[in-house]
Motif scaffolding. Structure first.
Motif, PDB file in Angstrom:
ATOM      1  N   GLY A 289      21.793  33.399  42.773  1.00 16.58           N
ATOM      2  CA  GLY A 289      22.414  32.098  43.003  1.00 16.58           C
ATOM      3  C   GLY A 289      23.772  32.001  42.346  1.00 16.58           C
ATOM      4  N   PHE A 290      23.944  32.689  41.212  1.00 17.38           N
ATOM      5  CA  PHE A 290      25.262  32.798  40.595  1.00 17.38           C
ATOM      6  C   PHE A 290      25.970  34.016  41.174  1.00 17.38           C
ATOM      7  CE2 PHE A 290      22.985  30.444  37.210  1.00 17.38           C
ATOM      8  CZ  PHE A 290      23.823  29.340  37.145  1.00 17.38           C
ATOM      9  N   ALA A 291      27.231  33.841  41.558  1.00 13.40           N
ATOM     10  CA  ALA A 291      27.962  34.924  42.210  1.00 13.40           C
ATOM     11  C   ALA A 291      29.438  34.834  41.869  1.00 13.40           C
ATOM     12  CB  ALA A 291      27.765  34.863  43.722  1.00 13.40           C
ATOM     13  N   GLY A 292      29.938  35.827  41.159  1.00 14.38           N
ATOM     14  CA  GLY A 292      31.345  35.877  40.839  1.00 14.38           C
ATOM     15  C   GLY A 292      31.713  35.026  39.648  1.00 14.38           C
ATOM     16  N   VAL A 293      32.954  35.221  39.192  1.00 14.21           N
ATOM     17  CA  VAL A 293      33.458  34.543  37.993  1.00 14.21           C
ATOM     18  C   VAL A 293      34.763  33.841  38.328  1.00 14.21           C
ATOM     19  CG1 VAL A 293      34.395  34.914  35.676  1.00 14.21           C
ATOM     20  CG2 VAL A 293      32.348  36.158  36.404  1.00 14.21           C
ATOM     21  N   LEU A 294      34.921  32.657  37.771  1.00 12.89           N
ATOM     22  CA  LEU A 294      36.182  31.921  37.819  1.00 12.89           C
ATOM     23  C   LEU A 294      36.797  32.055  36.428  1.00 12.89           C
ATOM     24  CD1 LEU A 294      37.835  30.043  39.761  1.00 12.89           C
ATOM     25  CD2 LEU A 294      36.695  28.116  38.645  1.00 12.89           C
ATOM     26  N   ALA A 295      37.738  32.991  36.280  1.00 11.42           N
ATOM     27  CA  ALA A 295      38.309  33.320  34.973  1.00 11.42           C
ATOM     28  C   ALA A 295      39.457  32.383  34.633  1.00 11.42           C
ATOM     29  CB  ALA A 295      38.783  34.765  34.956  1.00 11.42           C
ATOM     30  N   PHE A 296      39.850  32.401  33.348  1.00 13.33           N
ATOM     31  CA  PHE A 296      40.951  31.514  32.959  1.00 13.33           C
ATOM     32  C   PHE A 296      42.221  32.254  32.593  1.00 13.33           C
ATOM     33  CE2 PHE A 296      38.461  32.237  29.183  1.00 13.33           C
ATOM     34  CZ  PHE A 296      39.291  32.169  28.088  1.00 13.33           C
ATOM     35  N   THR A 297      42.202  33.584  32.501  1.00 14.23           N
ATOM     36  CA  THR A 297      43.435  34.362  32.363  1.00 14.23           C
ATOM     37  C   THR A 297      43.298  35.639  33.178  1.00 14.23           C
ATOM     38  OG1 THR A 297      42.795  35.731  30.459  1.00 14.23           O
ATOM     39  CG2 THR A 297      43.708  33.539  29.971  1.00 14.23           C
ATOM     40  N   LEU A 298      44.431  36.211  33.549  1.00 12.14           N
ATOM     41  CA  LEU A 298      44.405  37.478  34.276  1.00 12.14           C
ATOM     42  C   LEU A 298      43.915  38.600  33.371  1.00 12.14           C
ATOM     43  CD1 LEU A 298      44.919  39.314  36.647  1.00 12.14           C
ATOM     44  CD2 LEU A 298      47.370  39.290  36.094  1.00 12.14           C
ATOM     45  N   ASP A 299      44.323  38.599  32.101  1.00 11.77           N
ATOM     46  CA  ASP A 299      43.839  39.623  31.176  1.00 11.77           C
ATOM     47  C   ASP A 299      42.315  39.590  31.053  1.00 11.77           C
ATOM     48  OD1 ASP A 299      46.075  41.095  30.367  1.00 11.77           O
ATOM     49  OD2 ASP A 299      46.698  39.544  28.968  1.00 11.77           O
ATOM     50  N   GLU A 300      41.764  38.389  31.018  1.00 12.32           N
ATOM     51  CA  GLU A 300      40.307  38.275  30.966  1.00 12.32           C
ATOM     52  C   GLU A 300      39.688  38.859  32.233  1.00 12.32           C
ATOM     53  OE1 GLU A 300      36.708  34.982  31.095  1.00 12.32           O
ATOM     54  OE2 GLU A 300      38.736  34.531  31.814  1.00 12.32           O
ATOM     55  N   ALA A 301      40.258  38.529  33.383  1.00 17.32           N
ATOM     56  CA  ALA A 301      39.731  39.041  34.648  1.00 17.32           C
ATOM     57  C   ALA A 301      39.749  40.563  34.673  1.00 17.32           C
ATOM     58  CB  ALA A 301      40.547  38.480  35.810  1.00 17.32           C
ATOM     59  N   ILE A 302      40.846  41.149  34.197  1.00 21.26           N
ATOM     60  CA  ILE A 302      40.949  42.611  34.152  1.00 21.26           C
ATOM     61  C   ILE A 302      39.873  43.188  33.250  1.00 21.26           C
ATOM     62  CG2 ILE A 302      42.420  44.511  33.358  1.00 21.26           C
ATOM     63  CD1 ILE A 302      44.832  42.840  34.314  1.00 21.26           C
ATOM     64  N   MET A 303      39.656  42.561  32.098  1.00 17.28           N
ATOM     65  CA  MET A 303      38.626  43.026  31.181  1.00 17.28           C
ATOM     66  C   MET A 303      37.246  42.981  31.828  1.00 17.28           C
ATOM     67  SD  MET A 303      37.178  41.262  27.704  1.00 17.28           S
ATOM     68  CE  MET A 303      36.266  40.103  28.733  1.00 17.28           C
ATOM     69  N   LEU A 304      36.928  41.888  32.500  1.00 17.01           N
ATOM     70  CA  LEU A 304      35.611  41.746  33.113  1.00 17.01           C
ATOM     71  C   LEU A 304      35.369  42.796  34.187  1.00 17.01           C
ATOM     72  CD1 LEU A 304      35.367  37.849  33.407  1.00 17.01           C
ATOM     73  CD2 LEU A 304      34.284  39.332  31.707  1.00 17.01           C
ATOM     74  N   VAL A 305      36.408  43.135  34.937  1.00 12.35           N
ATOM     75  CA  VAL A 305      36.268  44.179  35.956  1.00 12.35           C
ATOM     76  C   VAL A 305      36.077  45.540  35.302  1.00 12.35           C
ATOM     77  CG1 VAL A 305      37.419  45.382  37.848  1.00 12.35           C
ATOM     78  CG2 VAL A 305      37.554  42.887  37.688  1.00 12.35           C
ATOM     79  N   HIS A 306      36.891  45.859  34.305  1.00 12.59           N
ATOM     80  CA  HIS A 306      36.782  47.155  33.636  1.00 12.59           C
ATOM     81  C   HIS A 306      35.439  47.324  32.939  1.00 12.59           C
ATOM     82  CE1 HIS A 306      40.634  48.601  34.682  1.00 12.59           C
ATOM     83  NE2 HIS A 306      41.351  47.947  33.782  1.00 12.59           N
ATOM     84  N   MET A 307      34.862  46.225  32.441  1.00 13.94           N
ATOM     85  CA  MET A 307      33.577  46.298  31.756  1.00 13.94           C
ATOM     86  C   MET A 307      32.403  46.305  32.729  1.00 13.94           C
ATOM     87  SD  MET A 307      34.055  43.836  28.408  1.00 13.94           S
ATOM     88  CE  MET A 307      32.506  44.412  27.706  1.00 13.94           C
ATOM     89  N   GLY A 308      32.693  46.154  34.019  1.00 13.94           N
ATOM     90  CA  GLY A 308      31.629  46.179  35.006  1.00 13.94           C
ATOM     91  C   GLY A 308      30.822  44.900  35.101  1.00 13.94           C
ATOM     92  N   VAL A 309      31.355  43.802  34.546  1.00 11.32           N
ATOM     93  CA  VAL A 309      30.638  42.524  34.605  1.00 11.32           C
ATOM     94  C   VAL A 309      30.575  42.020  36.042  1.00 11.32           C
ATOM     95  CG1 VAL A 309      30.646  40.113  33.840  1.00 11.32           C
ATOM     96  CG2 VAL A 309      31.277  41.939  32.246  1.00 11.32           C
ATOM     97  N   THR A 310      31.666  42.146  36.771  1.00 14.15           N
ATOM     98  CA  THR A 310      31.736  41.684  38.149  1.00 14.15           C
ATOM     99  C   THR A 310      32.879  42.372  38.869  1.00 14.15           C
ATOM    100  OG1 THR A 310      31.994  39.711  39.564  1.00 14.15           O
ATOM    101  CG2 THR A 310      33.221  39.754  37.491  1.00 14.15           C
ATOM    102  N   ASP A 311      32.768  42.425  40.188  1.00  9.36           N
ATOM    103  CA  ASP A 311      33.885  42.922  40.999  1.00  9.36           C
ATOM    104  C   ASP A 311      34.433  41.798  41.871  1.00  9.36           C
ATOM    105  OD1 ASP A 311      31.868  42.579  42.816  1.00  9.36           O
ATOM    106  OD2 ASP A 311      31.875  44.626  43.575  1.00  9.36           O
TER     107      ASP A 311
END
Length: 406
Positions: free
Chosen positions: A78-100
């Motif tokens: 039911g939860f799908a994807g992330v609404l991030a608050f900075t681009l650096d955070e978004a990059i980190m989440l992708v690199h860590m495999g949290v979400t694509d």
């Protein structure tokens, strides 16, 4: 100590036992400390999905600020994807495999972060940038030539406008259908960009309490206006894409914790966004349609007794962002009956509290709720996860080791 955890399969909180459970689980831990009650967190997560009525919920990470908590939530269907608050955070989440699948909720002009994004096909396929002005696109272009089209999302101003009166957040300049159409035409004129989404956060509905009858009336008026306008905006943007032979929008995002019930009924919206309702900060205590369970707490130690009916805790000035006022102060909740003095309020190094009942003893722990959700994580390196009356995991906040991107 475990650094990961899973949400409970049922939404059954143990709210009536929280004070005893918090004290029992943390008696050997130093203050200040922050605790997430897993029972309340799980109940809130299931409640948000129930209110979404089948539409996927994108998690607003600014209200979470912990990778391990994000992982636990994204594991729940039911939860799908992330609404991030900075681009650096978004990059980190992708690199860590949290979400694509990360949408950056706010426009960015950070040159280094943009350079990292446009040089990586992995990041460009996973991250969507928010825009509402041509200069934001120019900032992306100034960072260099992307190795693949940059995914962008238009931010729609969902505020209610009554002549010169503006009710809602001051966000995007894109309000009318004609403005959205012009923005879509501008974006799609360049092969460097790919328009994939439309977002509209209804701050005047989602982020404002409605126990006041006047506010409820304004919310109803805003719902009616937006319910008529947003589908027309979506149709106009889709028409621009069709005229250029481009794919339809991948998502139309809307809502917030306080407006899920309304937003999910809009057929033009394909996904919702929420975050604050997971931790249940005290800002959300006064909504007519729902009531999240308090899930996030911070504890401070009583270190002084200035008088028989007063106790002083060490620290406490964790003031929330927003318009200054008493509702920005953290709320002392356990033991019950504590309140601030009018002359000192919540202090940086100490906070005196008046007691309407038994005065806490020196050495006793006093528990607070923050006004907002994720801002609590800016004051601590870890969240302690409380299951029953035991700390079963310790997870890192964005302030903790390894998250120097902020």
């Amino acid at each position: 100590m475990d650094t990961s955890f899973q949400l409970l399969p049922t939404g059954e909180p143990l709210v009536g036992q929280q004070h005893r459970r918090l004290d029992a689980a943390s008696h050997d831990l130093d203050a200040p400390l922050a605790v997430l009650d897993l029972h309340a967190l799980s109940a809130n997560a299931h409640n948000l999905l129930h209110r979404a009525q089948g539409k996927p919920v994108r998690i607003a990470s600014k209200s979470i600020r912990s990778v391990e908590v994000l992982n636990a939530l994204l594991a729940l269907e039911g939860f799908a994807g992330v609404l991030a608050f900075t681009l650096d955070e978004a990059i980190m989440l992708v690199h860590m495999g949290v979400t694509d699948d990360v949408v950056v909720a706010y426009p960015t002009v950070a040159p280094n972060a943009l350079a990292n994004l446009i040089s990586s096909t992995q990041l460009l396929s996973a991250i969507t940038l928010m825009i509402d002005h041509p200069d934001q696109l120019r900032a992306i272009q100034h960072a260099g030539t992307p190795v693949a089209p940059v995914r962008v999302c238009l931010d729609l101003d969902t505020s209610l406008r009554l002549g010169p009166i503006h009710i809602g957040a001051r966000r995007s300049p894109i309000h009318r259908v004609s403005q959205a159409r012009a923005a879509a035409e501008y974006v799609t004129a360049s092969e460097q960009f790919r328009l994939v989404g439309l977002m509209g956060y209804e701050a005047q509905i989602a982020g404002v309490t409605d126990t006041n009858p006047i506010m409820r009336s304004l919310k109803r008026l805003s719902m009616q206006e937006l319910g008529a306008r947003r589908p027309n905006v979506v149709a106009a943007v889709q028409a621009v894409l069709a005229a250029r032979g481009l794919p339809e929008l991948e998502f139309i995002n809307g809502g917030g914790t306080g407006s899920l019930d309304f937003t999910t009924t809009d057929d033009s919206v394909t996904e919702l966004a929420a975050g604050s309702g997971l931790y249940g900060p005290h800002l959300f205590d006064h909504y007519a349609r729902f009531s999240p369970h308090p899930a996030a707490f911070f504890g401070l130690d009583a270190v002084r007794m200035p008088s028989a009916d007063m106790v002083t805790v060490h620290g406490g000035g964790w003031i929330a962002s927003g318009a200054p006022g008493a509702d920005r102060l953290p709320q002392p909740v356990y033991p019950p009956g504590l309140r601030y003095t009018t002359t000192e309020g919540a202090g940086e190094v100490q906070t005196p509290l008046k007691a309407r009942g038994d005065t806490p003893r020196i050495g006793q722990r006093v528990w607070f709720r923050h006004t907002k959700a994720g801002e609590l994580a800016e004051h601590v390196n870890h969240f302690q996860i409380l299951t029953n009356q035991t700390i079963t995991a310790r997870v890192t906040t964005y302030r903790g080791d390894g998250y120097a991107f902020l």
